[in-house]
Design a protein around this motif. Structure first.
Motif, PDB file in Angstrom:
ATOM      1  N   LYS A 135     -27.467 -29.235  18.536  1.00  0.00           N
ATOM      2  CA  LYS A 135     -26.649 -30.747  17.867  1.00  0.00           C
ATOM      3  C   LYS A 135     -27.636 -30.481  16.854  1.00  0.00           C
ATOM      4  O   LYS A 135     -27.227 -31.329  15.204  1.00  0.00           O
ATOM      5  CB  LYS A 135     -25.938 -31.040  18.441  1.00  0.00           C
ATOM      6  CG  LYS A 135     -25.181 -30.954  19.794  1.00  0.00           C
ATOM      7  CD  LYS A 135     -23.504 -30.795  18.929  1.00  0.00           C
ATOM      8  CE  LYS A 135     -22.448 -31.056  19.410  1.00  0.00           C
ATOM      9  NZ  LYS A 135     -22.393 -29.940  20.429  1.00  0.00           N
ATOM     10  N   GLY A 156     -24.828 -32.896  12.936  1.00  0.00           N
ATOM     11  CA  GLY A 156     -24.921 -31.684  12.681  1.00  0.00           C
ATOM     12  C   GLY A 156     -25.839 -31.043  12.257  1.00  0.00           C
ATOM     13  O   GLY A 156     -26.808 -32.107  11.363  1.00  0.00           O
ATOM     14  N   ALA A 193     -26.996 -29.565   7.862  1.00  0.00           N
ATOM     15  CA  ALA A 193     -26.746 -29.177   6.442  1.00  0.00           C
ATOM     16  C   ALA A 193     -27.618 -28.020   6.534  1.00  0.00           C
ATOM     17  O   ALA A 193     -29.173 -28.142   6.871  1.00  0.00           O
ATOM     18  CB  ALA A 193     -26.384 -29.796   6.148  1.00  0.00           C
ATOM     19  N   GLU A 194     -27.535 -26.742   5.373  1.00  0.00           N
ATOM     20  CA  GLU A 194     -28.907 -25.895   4.817  1.00  0.00           C
ATOM     21  C   GLU A 194     -29.300 -26.254   4.116  1.00  0.00           C
ATOM     22  O   GLU A 194     -27.902 -26.534   2.500  1.00  0.00           O
ATOM     23  CB  GLU A 194     -27.961 -25.041   4.968  1.00  0.00           C
ATOM     24  CG  GLU A 194     -28.765 -23.314   4.647  1.00  0.00           C
ATOM     25  CD  GLU A 194     -28.162 -22.078   4.391  1.00  0.00           C
ATOM     26  OE1 GLU A 194     -29.211 -21.668   4.198  1.00  0.00           O
ATOM     27  OE2 GLU A 194     -27.045 -22.009   5.418  1.00  0.00           O
ATOM     28  N   ARG A 235     -25.586 -27.168   2.203  1.00  0.00           N
ATOM     29  CA  ARG A 235     -23.961 -27.409   2.511  1.00  0.00           C
ATOM     30  C   ARG A 235     -24.001 -27.948   4.231  1.00  0.00           C
ATOM     31  O   ARG A 235     -24.533 -27.806   4.726  1.00  0.00           O
ATOM     32  CB  ARG A 235     -24.603 -25.762   2.841  1.00  0.00           C
ATOM     33  CG  ARG A 235     -22.820 -25.223   2.820  1.00  0.00           C
ATOM     34  CD  ARG A 235     -22.733 -23.709   2.101  1.00  0.00           C
ATOM     35  NE  ARG A 235     -22.445 -23.937   1.339  1.00  0.00           N
ATOM     36  CZ  ARG A 235     -23.433 -22.582   0.238  1.00  0.00           C
ATOM     37  NH1 ARG A 235     -23.549 -21.578   0.968  1.00  0.00           N
ATOM     38  NH2 ARG A 235     -22.481 -22.816  -0.791  1.00  0.00           N
ATOM     39  N   PRO A 264     -21.544 -28.617   7.508  1.00  0.00           N
ATOM     40  CA  PRO A 264     -20.638 -27.797   8.109  1.00  0.00           C
ATOM     41  C   PRO A 264     -19.118 -28.379   7.888  1.00  0.00           C
ATOM     42  O   PRO A 264     -19.130 -29.473   7.520  1.00  0.00           O
ATOM     43  CB  PRO A 264     -20.931 -28.338   9.689  1.00  0.00           C
ATOM     44  CG  PRO A 264     -22.670 -28.849   9.447  1.00  0.00           C
ATOM     45  CD  PRO A 264     -22.974 -29.460   8.424  1.00  0.00           C
ATOM     46  N   THR A 265     -17.899 -27.150   7.989  1.00  0.00           N
ATOM     47  CA  THR A 265     -16.949 -27.855   7.894  1.00  0.00           C
ATOM     48  C   THR A 265     -16.435 -28.746   7.679  1.00  0.00           C
ATOM     49  O   THR A 265     -15.319 -29.263   7.421  1.00  0.00           O
ATOM     50  CB  THR A 265     -15.797 -25.776   7.933  1.00  0.00           C
ATOM     51  OG1 THR A 265     -16.539 -25.196   6.881  1.00  0.00           O
ATOM     52  CG2 THR A 265     -14.812 -26.720   6.936  1.00  0.00           C
ATOM     53  N   CYS A 290     -17.871 -27.981   0.995  1.00  0.00           N
ATOM     54  CA  CYS A 290     -19.253 -27.626   1.418  1.00  0.00           C
ATOM     55  C   CYS A 290     -20.402 -28.749   1.340  1.00  0.00           C
ATOM     56  O   CYS A 290     -20.904 -29.034   2.222  1.00  0.00           O
ATOM     57  CB  CYS A 290     -18.771 -27.029   2.704  1.00  0.00           C
ATOM     58  SG  CYS A 290     -17.886 -26.798   3.376  1.00  0.00           S
ATOM     59  N   GLN A 301     -32.819 -25.999   7.831  1.00  0.00           N
ATOM     60  CA  GLN A 301     -31.849 -27.011   7.789  1.00  0.00           C
ATOM     61  C   GLN A 301     -31.924 -28.322   8.492  1.00  0.00           C
ATOM     62  O   GLN A 301     -32.980 -28.691   8.753  1.00  0.00           O
ATOM     63  CB  GLN A 301     -31.597 -25.343   9.759  1.00  0.00           C
ATOM     64  CG  GLN A 301     -31.816 -24.415   9.826  1.00  0.00           C
ATOM     65  CD  GLN A 301     -30.574 -24.120   8.550  1.00  0.00           C
ATOM     66  OE1 GLN A 301     -29.533 -24.404   8.896  1.00  0.00           O
ATOM     67  NE2 GLN A 301     -30.287 -23.619   7.144  1.00  0.00           N
TER      68      GLN A 301
END
Length: 195
Positions: free
Chosen positions: A68, A103, A105-106, A122, A124-125, A152, A176
Motif C-alpha cells: 500500500k 495510497g 501518488a505520482e 496524481r 489514485p482515482t 486526480c 512515487q
C-alpha cells in the motif's frame, strides 16, 4: 498519532526480507529515549521499533504495508522523513495524521516559482475525491496544504525551509509518494454518502 512536522531525515542502512521486510534506519534521534514498541513515522508510514542501537532503529514491515506504500522502492542509502509519535501537550504544527497510508501518488510536474517549488501529483482515482483546495494532505509524512485540484491531479508548493528540513529538496518526476488523506475529509465524505 502524528502531525506531519518532520523532525529528522534518516537513511536506510539495511534491508532484509525475513518473511516480512526488516529495515534498519539511521537517525539523529537520541535512541536512548526511544522504547521498543514505539511508533515512528518513516516517510509517513507508522512503523514499530523492534530493535535499537546507538544511532539506528529496526522496524518490521508487513507485506500489506509494502503493498500500500512506496516502501518497496526503499534502497540502502535512501533518505526518509522521520517523525516521532505525538505526545500530549506537543504543539500541533501540521494536522492530525495516523501514519496509515491510503495510497501512492505520482509526481507528474515540477516547476520553480520564485524560491518555492510547485509540485503536481496524481492521486489514485479512488482517493482524489478526498483532496480539496486549501485542504491538508500528508505526503511522505509531511503535512502540506493543497493549492489546487484538477481531477486526480493536485498541486503543492514547497518553500525553501521545507525543502531543506525534509527530503522534498530531492523530488523528481515519476517519484512515487506515500499519500495519507485528511481524516476529516474521510469522515465528511462518509457522511455525505450516507445522506
Amino acid at each position: 498519532m502524528f502531525t506531519g512536522i518532520v523532525t529528522d531525515i534518516g537513511s536506510i542502512a539495511e534491508l532484509e526480507q525475513q518473511g516480512d521486510l526488516r529495515a534498519r534506519i539511521r537517525t539523529s534521534y537520541d535512541t536512548g529515549g526511544i522504547d521498543i514498541g514505539a511508533s515512528i513515522a518513516s516517510d509517513g508510514v507508522c512503523l514499530t521499533v523492534i530493535a535499537l542501537g546507538a544511532d539506528w532503529y529496526d522496524v518490521q514491515i508487513s507485506a500489506e504495508t509494502v503493498s500500500k506504500t512506496n516502501l518497496s522502492s526503499w534502497t540502502v542509502g535512501k533518505r526518509v522523513n522521520l517523525e516521532r509519535a505525538l505526545k500530549v501537550g506537543d504543539e500541533l504544527g501540521g494536522h492530525i495524521m495516523s501514519g496509515h497510508v491510503d495510497g501512492v501518488a505520482e509526481v507528474v510536474q515540477i516547476a520553480d516559482e520564485g524560491d518555492s517549488t510547485r509540485v503536481t501529483l496524481r492521486a489514485p482515482t479512488a482517493l482524489a475525491r478526498f483532496i480539496a483546495p486549501k485542504g491538508s494532505v500528508a505526503l511522505n509524512g509531511t503535512s502540506l496544504t493543497v493549492n489546487d485540484v484538477d481531477g486526480c491531479d493536485f498541486g503543492i508548493n514547497f518553500i525553501p525551509h521545507t525543502k531543506e528540513v525534509t527530503t522534498w529538496g530531492d523530488v523528481a518526476l515519476g517519484d512515487q509518494v506515500n499519500l495519507e488523506i485528511d481524516t476529516l475529509a474521510r469522515y465528511v465524505a462518509r457522511l455525505s454518502d450516507a445522506m
